[in-house]
Motif scaffolding. Structure first.
Motif, PDB file in Angstrom:
ATOM      1  N   UNK A  31      15.928   2.990  42.830  1.00 35.49           N
ATOM      2  CA  UNK A  31      15.527   4.393  42.906  1.00 35.49           C
ATOM      3  C   UNK A  31      16.772   5.265  42.710  1.00 35.49           C
ATOM      4  N   UNK A  32      16.540   6.335  42.028  1.00 30.35           N
ATOM      5  CA  UNK A  32      17.656   7.239  41.774  1.00 30.35           C
ATOM      6  C   UNK A  32      18.076   7.942  43.054  1.00 30.35           C
ATOM      7  N   UNK A  33      19.359   8.151  43.158  1.00 35.05           N
ATOM      8  CA  UNK A  33      19.903   8.823  44.331  1.00 35.05           C
ATOM      9  C   UNK A  33      19.642  10.318  44.226  1.00 35.05           C
ATOM     10  N   UNK A  34      18.954  10.883  45.216  1.00 32.75           N
ATOM     11  CA  UNK A  34      18.617  12.306  45.164  1.00 32.75           C
ATOM     12  C   UNK A  34      19.719  13.181  45.732  1.00 32.75           C
ATOM     13  N   UNK A  35      20.617  12.568  46.493  1.00 31.88           N
ATOM     14  CA  UNK A  35      21.680  13.357  47.118  1.00 31.88           C
ATOM     15  C   UNK A  35      22.850  13.564  46.160  1.00 31.88           C
ATOM     16  N   UNK A  36      23.167  12.522  45.370  1.00 34.21           N
ATOM     17  CA  UNK A  36      24.335  12.583  44.500  1.00 34.21           C
ATOM     18  C   UNK A  36      24.308  13.760  43.518  1.00 34.21           C
ATOM     19  N   UNK A  37      23.175  14.045  42.843  1.00 35.16           N
ATOM     20  CA  UNK A  37      23.174  15.211  41.942  1.00 35.16           C
ATOM     21  C   UNK A  37      23.453  16.524  42.666  1.00 35.16           C
ATOM     22  N   UNK A  38      22.931  16.670  43.883  1.00 33.46           N
ATOM     23  CA  UNK A  38      23.196  17.891  44.643  1.00 33.46           C
ATOM     24  C   UNK A  38      24.679  18.001  44.995  1.00 33.46           C
ATOM     25  N   UNK A  39      25.244  16.857  45.403  1.00 35.79           N
ATOM     26  CA  UNK A  39      26.680  16.860  45.687  1.00 35.79           C
ATOM     27  C   UNK A  39      27.470  17.205  44.426  1.00 35.79           C
ATOM     28  N   UNK A  40      27.056  16.645  43.282  1.00 28.70           N
ATOM     29  CA  UNK A  40      27.739  16.942  42.031  1.00 28.70           C
ATOM     30  C   UNK A  40      27.633  18.399  41.639  1.00 28.70           C
ATOM     31  N   UNK A  41      26.435  18.982  41.832  1.00 28.98           N
ATOM     32  CA  UNK A  41      26.269  20.402  41.516  1.00 28.98           C
ATOM     33  C   UNK A  41      27.172  21.255  42.390  1.00 28.98           C
ATOM     34  N   UNK A  90      39.636  22.255  38.066  1.00 33.23           N
ATOM     35  CA  UNK A  90      39.087  21.683  36.834  1.00 33.23           C
ATOM     36  C   UNK A  90      38.710  20.222  37.031  1.00 33.23           C
ATOM     37  N   UNK A  91      39.575  19.472  37.725  1.00 35.39           N
ATOM     38  CA  UNK A  91      39.274  18.066  37.971  1.00 35.39           C
ATOM     39  C   UNK A  91      38.051  17.911  38.866  1.00 35.39           C
ATOM     40  N   UNK A  92      37.951  18.753  39.909  1.00 36.91           N
ATOM     41  CA  UNK A  92      36.801  18.667  40.805  1.00 36.91           C
ATOM     42  C   UNK A  92      35.502  19.000  40.070  1.00 36.91           C
ATOM     43  N   UNK A  93      35.555  20.009  39.206  1.00 40.80           N
ATOM     44  CA  UNK A  93      34.358  20.365  38.443  1.00 40.80           C
ATOM     45  C   UNK A  93      33.948  19.234  37.497  1.00 40.80           C
ATOM     46  N   UNK A  94      34.930  18.591  36.871  1.00 42.35           N
ATOM     47  CA  UNK A  94      34.592  17.484  35.975  1.00 42.35           C
ATOM     48  C   UNK A  94      33.996  16.321  36.749  1.00 42.35           C
ATOM     49  N   UNK A  95      34.531  16.045  37.940  1.00 35.54           N
ATOM     50  CA  UNK A  95      33.948  14.991  38.771  1.00 35.54           C
ATOM     51  C   UNK A  95      32.527  15.354  39.194  1.00 35.54           C
ATOM     52  N   UNK A  96      32.307  16.641  39.450  1.00 36.22           N
ATOM     53  CA  UNK A  96      30.956  17.075  39.807  1.00 36.22           C
ATOM     54  C   UNK A  96      29.971  16.829  38.681  1.00 36.22           C
ATOM     55  N   UNK A  97      30.395  17.111  37.455  1.00 34.32           N
ATOM     56  CA  UNK A  97      29.518  16.860  36.309  1.00 34.32           C
ATOM     57  C   UNK A  97      29.252  15.363  36.169  1.00 34.32           C
ATOM     58  N   UNK A  98      30.278  14.556  36.427  1.00 32.24           N
ATOM     59  CA  UNK A  98      30.086  13.104  36.375  1.00 32.24           C
ATOM     60  C   UNK A  98      29.071  12.674  37.425  1.00 32.24           C
ATOM     61  N   UNK A  99      29.160  13.239  38.646  1.00 30.89           N
ATOM     62  CA  UNK A  99      28.209  12.878  39.698  1.00 30.89           C
ATOM     63  C   UNK A  99      26.788  13.289  39.322  1.00 30.89           C
ATOM     64  N   UNK A 100      26.638  14.346  38.555  1.00 34.31           N
ATOM     65  CA  UNK A 100      25.302  14.780  38.130  1.00 34.31           C
ATOM     66  C   UNK A 100      24.797  14.028  36.910  1.00 34.31           C
ATOM     67  N   UNK A 101      25.647  13.183  36.325  1.00 35.19           N
ATOM     68  CA  UNK A 101      25.279  12.531  35.072  1.00 35.19           C
ATOM     69  C   UNK A 101      23.956  11.772  35.140  1.00 35.19           C
ATOM     70  N   UNK A 102      23.706  10.947  36.190  1.00 33.30           N
ATOM     71  CA  UNK A 102      22.404  10.249  36.208  1.00 33.30           C
ATOM     72  C   UNK A 102      21.217  11.208  36.167  1.00 33.30           C
ATOM     73  N   UNK A 103      21.293  12.296  36.931  1.00 30.75           N
ATOM     74  CA  UNK A 103      20.197  13.258  36.913  1.00 30.75           C
ATOM     75  C   UNK A 103      20.107  13.961  35.567  1.00 30.75           C
ATOM     76  N   UNK A 104      21.257  14.274  34.963  1.00 34.63           N
ATOM     77  CA  UNK A 104      21.248  14.941  33.664  1.00 34.63           C
ATOM     78  C   UNK A 104      20.720  14.012  32.580  1.00 34.63           C
TER      79      UNK A 104
END
Length: 957
Positions: A440-450, A477-491
């Protein structure tokens, strides 16, 4: 302790054997980590090599000498200088407000006794070539002397040994069409020189230069041109100095200051190798010079850019390595299951996976570093030609490369942590059967990434707009890029909604990628990291190039040409016009004349007997208060408060006029309406005003409230100069001419106004032909200009020739090279990442083979799966890469704006000096990335997919 060591030794041995057994997968994992290490190590070596050491810089400047001594032409008064000699000024502060005396410094009196000297003189002249005349730098230096070794690098032939010989730079031979053994002459000099060899100037490979023996070229050329009306070369002479063998430490800073007291500027080798502290440099203690040298704003911009680029490069390495070990761990599930079946616990499984990261990390560090050294060495000649200067000695810093290699090893371990923990949590049965279970996809990780994306963007913007802590830009900039990476599964899941709009094959590939997010998301993250770097580089470079383009001030409209001649009353103007139209692609010609007062042969600005001049009067209401001098001689700006200066900075009266040069006393030209067309004066009323006999004014400050322009006619220019110095009224009569002021926003290109010959005659003004302005079909080539210069030289006059070719980008080639290089890395990263994803999806390909799918279908599906991953990575990487580039540009804008505000409040800057730091989005680069990267990755995956796949036997349930 011993048990832990034995456990790790066994884990490393198992990991090494597994890596060797699965060579294809291990190669992809190694390549994923080694690729950025290769780039970083190559960039490190190239950066170090591109900057010559202090010893190399000294050799290029003074050869084998101990010092280079020059005359600053301050009339022999004492001077103060910087240790590098690039800044100097008279030591007496009274010369800040008045020019120093004329004359030269007697350098020999300023030098130690017994020193050996070698003369090094420079000037310029027009030399005859195979095409015509070419403006060339002329250097007189006995380059074959051991004292000059290293200043010029011989390429072919030899340096001159006789007064009638010269050697030439490679660029001169290329431009002139001449070869070694040919003869050349200079305009105005009845003497031939034979070319004996070619050379290059290490610091300027694009230099158009010839070398002759001291006294063999420049002085004869100056004497030949003196009195002919042609411009004579300005000769700058320096001396290379070698101290006696028993002098000790060389030319020290104390000896430099002693020479400064006698009016000489000295650059000592010992000083360059060991510069004195700033506190011991008198020049840096003077107001203005220290701040100019330090340039804290520029240093801070460079530091911010460096930290940001390094931080994002390290982040890119981590993101590229992550999917590699995730796939590697999944491919080794059965082996890890066997370890568990034979009594191994979770700790042992974690150790094996981490050992795999260690083994691959060490191998990647070695391979990436070695290939980086090879790449830097191979690319060095090409980069030298690109930047126009020879690099220093190949500079390898072992500690820096060791640190980069250590980062690779550390990255391998860090990237293996999550796969190690995941593998240790799987049951032995699941590992042996290869079943993945229901995920099951993690529902918390995309929110953390956003949240991380928004927070990182806010931090980066805060650091670039408000805070002085430059680390915030890189960290945000690094934190924002990591956030986008964390949202990658949802994206990735959101991308799946586009599938309904696609044809069958890409729809299946997209759905498969969305269904298997565990392998898709890491691959997308890897491509994202590579694309983000490319986008950041391209955006910053494109914006910087746009800034330079905006700051460029053209002397004429693009493609326009002007030939102006003020000698002998314009006697040779018809011949000049005929030569221009014979050699250049002329479209439209506008003939111009100037107002001439006194003898017909008087030139503008002349103070000879019988010569007069004219000047435009600025009405008192149009004068800028910041520029009106007071009787007390104080700074006019000091009479106003900072608030008043800010208001006056916006006043149109205080705006600087646009740059341009017209060799007349007042900037007035006598011409018809054709000149307005050539200058691009787009004002319907201007041509009508000329027909009515009015002056068309291109400068608002000269026209008074009644629409009139006042022209002072001065019959005796010398008497006027004496009146100026005595602060008395200038003798002359004032003529009031009706004027028409063109609308705001029209460039004048140095022309103050235009009036027709009939209007000049009606005002009682005499005129003299001066030349023409032209528009061209296309910019003239170098060969066409050389032929034109040759014909103009036959006339014997000094013709002012201007050809406006427009802004020539210094960054275009560099930007292209960076974009191509970054694009190749991006395609490579995309191919490797998607290749790893395909290795993880091998079971699906075997299933296709089992149901009878032909090889073409499997290749198509494999290619489309890689293409889908690459498209998602490019789109997300573009968004992630914009943030650091925007942050850097906003920081530069703030620093430049601060400098502007400080100078504006001091009364030294106006609105015209407002800095322009644009942010330009390189849409073309984005388009290339969006097409080239997915297409390249898809083709690569399709070609590498095996035609025949063995049908796998299902594990027993």
């Amino acid at each position: 302790m011993t048990g832990w060591l034995h456990s790790w030794r066994a884990a490393v041995r198992i990991a090494r054997r597994d890596a060797w057994r699965s060579k294809g997968r291990s190669f992809l994992v190694l390549a994923m980590i080694a690729l950025p290490i290769l780039g970083v190590s190559a960039a490190d070596v190239t950066l170090r090599t591109s900057k010559p050491s202090a010893a190399e810089q000294a050799t290029r400047l003074m050869g084998a000498a101990d010092a280079r001594v020059s005359d600053p032409e301050y009339g022999g008064v004492a001077v103060q200088q910087s240790p590098s000699g690039d800044m100097s000024t008279p030591a007496d502060k009274k010369y800040d407000d008045q020019p120093p005396p004329e004359g030269r410094t007697d350098l020999r009196k300023a030098l130690p006794a017994g020193a050996t000297l070698l003369e090094d003189s420079t000037g310029s002249g027009k030399l005859r070539t195979a095409h015509g005349l070419l403006h060339t730098n002329i250097r007189e230096l006995k380059a074959a002397d051991p004292l000059a070794k290293g200043i010029l690098t011989p390429l072919d032939g030899r340096f001159p040994e006789r007064p009638d010989e010269v050697s030439a730079s490679a660029r001169f031979l290329e431009e002139s069409g001449l070869r070694i053994g040919d003869t050349l002459t200079a305009r105005g000099l009845d003497r031939e020189y034979r070319i004996t060899g070619s050379y290059e100037v290490p610091d300027d490979l694009k230099s158009v230069q010839v070398n002759a023996l001291p006294g063999a070229f420049l002085e004869p050329l100056r004497k030949a041109l003196d009195g002919t009306g042609a411009a004579t070369p300005h000769i700058s002479t320096a001396h290379l100095l070698r101290l006696p063998a028993d002098s000790g430490r060389g030319f020290t800073w104390n000896m430099v200051k002693e020479a400064n007291a006698k009016g000489a500027v000295v650059v000592g080798r010992a000083v360059l190798l060991d510069p004195p502290p700033d506190s011991d440099v008198p020049l840096f203690q003077r107001e203005g010079y220290g701040s100019f040298r330090l340039s804290p704003g520029a240093d801070r911009e460079l530091l911010i850019a460096t930290v940001t680029v390094v931080s994002l490069a390290m982040l890119e390495i981590c993101l590229l390595a992550g999917p590699a070990f995730a796939v590697g761990a999944r491919r080794s599930r059965r082996q890890l299951g066997l370890v568990g079946a034979n009594g191994g616990d979770r700790r042992h499984i974690r150790s094996i996976v981490l050992a795999g990261g260690l083994v691959i990390g060490v191998a990647a560090a070695v391979v990436g570093t070695v290939l980086g050294l090879v790449l830097a060495f191979v690319l060095q000649p090409w980069l030298e030609e690109l930047f126009g200067a020879r690099f220093g000695a190949f500079d390898v810093r072992p500690l820096e490369l060791l640190a980069i290699a250590a980062v690779a090893v550390l990255t391998g371990l860090l990237a293996a942590i999550v796969p190690a923990v995941t593998a240790s949590r799987e049951t032995v049965l699941a590992s042996l059967t290869g079943r993945r279970g229901v995920r099951r996809s993690n529902r918390v990780l995309p929110l953390v990434g956003l949240g991380a994306t928004l927070l990182g963007a806010s931090i980066a913007l805060y650091g670039s707009l408000v805070s002085e802590h430059f680390v915030l830009v890189a960290g945000g900039s690094a934190l924002a890029e990591l956030g986008i990476v964390a949202m990658t599964p949802a994206l990735v899941g959101l991308f799946g909604r586009v599938g309904r709009l696609l044809p069958l094959s890409p729809r299946l590939a997209l759905r498969d990628s969305v269904r298997n997010r565990g392998r898709t998301a890491p691959a997308v993250a890897a491509v994202l990291a590579a694309v983000a770097g490319t986008v950041a580089v391209a955006t910053y470079a494109t914006s910087d190039d746009a800034q330079r383009r905006a700051e460029y001030v053209s002397q004429l409209p693009h493609g326009a040409v002007s030939t102006l001649l003020t000698e002998d009353g314009g006697r040779d103007v018809p011949a000049v016009r005929e030569a221009v139209q014979r050699h250049l692609p002329i479209e439209l010609r506008a003939d111009v004349a100037r107002i001439a007062i006194g003898r017909p042969g008087c030139a503008p600005y002349s103070s000879e007997a019988g010569c007069g001049r004219t000047e435009l009067i600025v009405p008192p209401a149009n004068e800028c208060p910041l520029w009106v001098e007071t009787e007390e001689g104080e700074d006019p700006a000091s009479r106003f408060s900072p608030e008043q200066r800010r208001k006056l900075a916006d006043d149109w009266r205080c705006q600087h006029g646009d740059d341009g040069y017209v060799p007349t006393d007042d900037g007035l030209l006598v011409a018809d309406a054709t000149l307005l067309k050539v200058l691009g004066v787009d004002d319907p009323g201007a041509e009508k005003a000329l027909a009515e006999g009015r002056v068309v004014s291109l400068r608002k400050r000269h026209v008074d409230a009644n629409g009139a322009l006042s022209l002072r006619v001065i019959p005796d220019a010398k008497a006027a100069e004496e009146a100026y110095e005595a602060k008395k009224p200038v003798p002359g009569t004032v003529k009031t001419l009706p004027a028409y002021q063109v609308r705001d926003g029209i460039r004048s290109y140095g022309v103050a106004g235009v009036l027709t010959p009939a209007a000049a005659e009606a005002a009682g003004l005499t005129t003299a032909p001066m030349g023409s302005y032209y528009t061209t079909d296309q910019p003239p080539t170098s060969e066409q200009r050389q032929r034109l210069d040759a014909d103009l030289a036959k006339l014997g006059g000094d013709v002012v020739l201007q050809v406006e070719a427009g802004y020539e980008s210094e960054n275009s080639i560099t930007l292209l090279a960076l974009t191509v290089f970054a694009g190749l890395i991006t395609i490579g990263a995309a191919g490797i990442a998607t290749g790893l994803a395909q290795a993880d999806a091998e079971a699906d390909l075997k299933t296709l083979a089992a149901v009878g799918a032909p090889p073409r279908v499997r290749r198509t599906l494999s290619g489309l799966q890689c293409g889908v991953v690459a498209v998602m990575g490019v789109v997300l990487g573009t968004v992630a890469g914009l943030l650091p580039a925007l942050g850097l540009r906003l920081t530069e804008r703030r620093e430049r704006l601060r400098w502007f505000e400080e100078n504006r409040d001091a009364g030294y800057a106006t609105t015209a000096d407002l800095p322009h730091v644009p942010i330009v989005i390189p849409w073309e680069t984005f388009g290339v990335l969006l097409v080239a990267v997915p297409l390249g990755a898809a083709l690569l995956a399709a070609l590498l997919t095996r035609s025949r796949a063995a049908v796998a036997r299902r594990a027993a349930t």
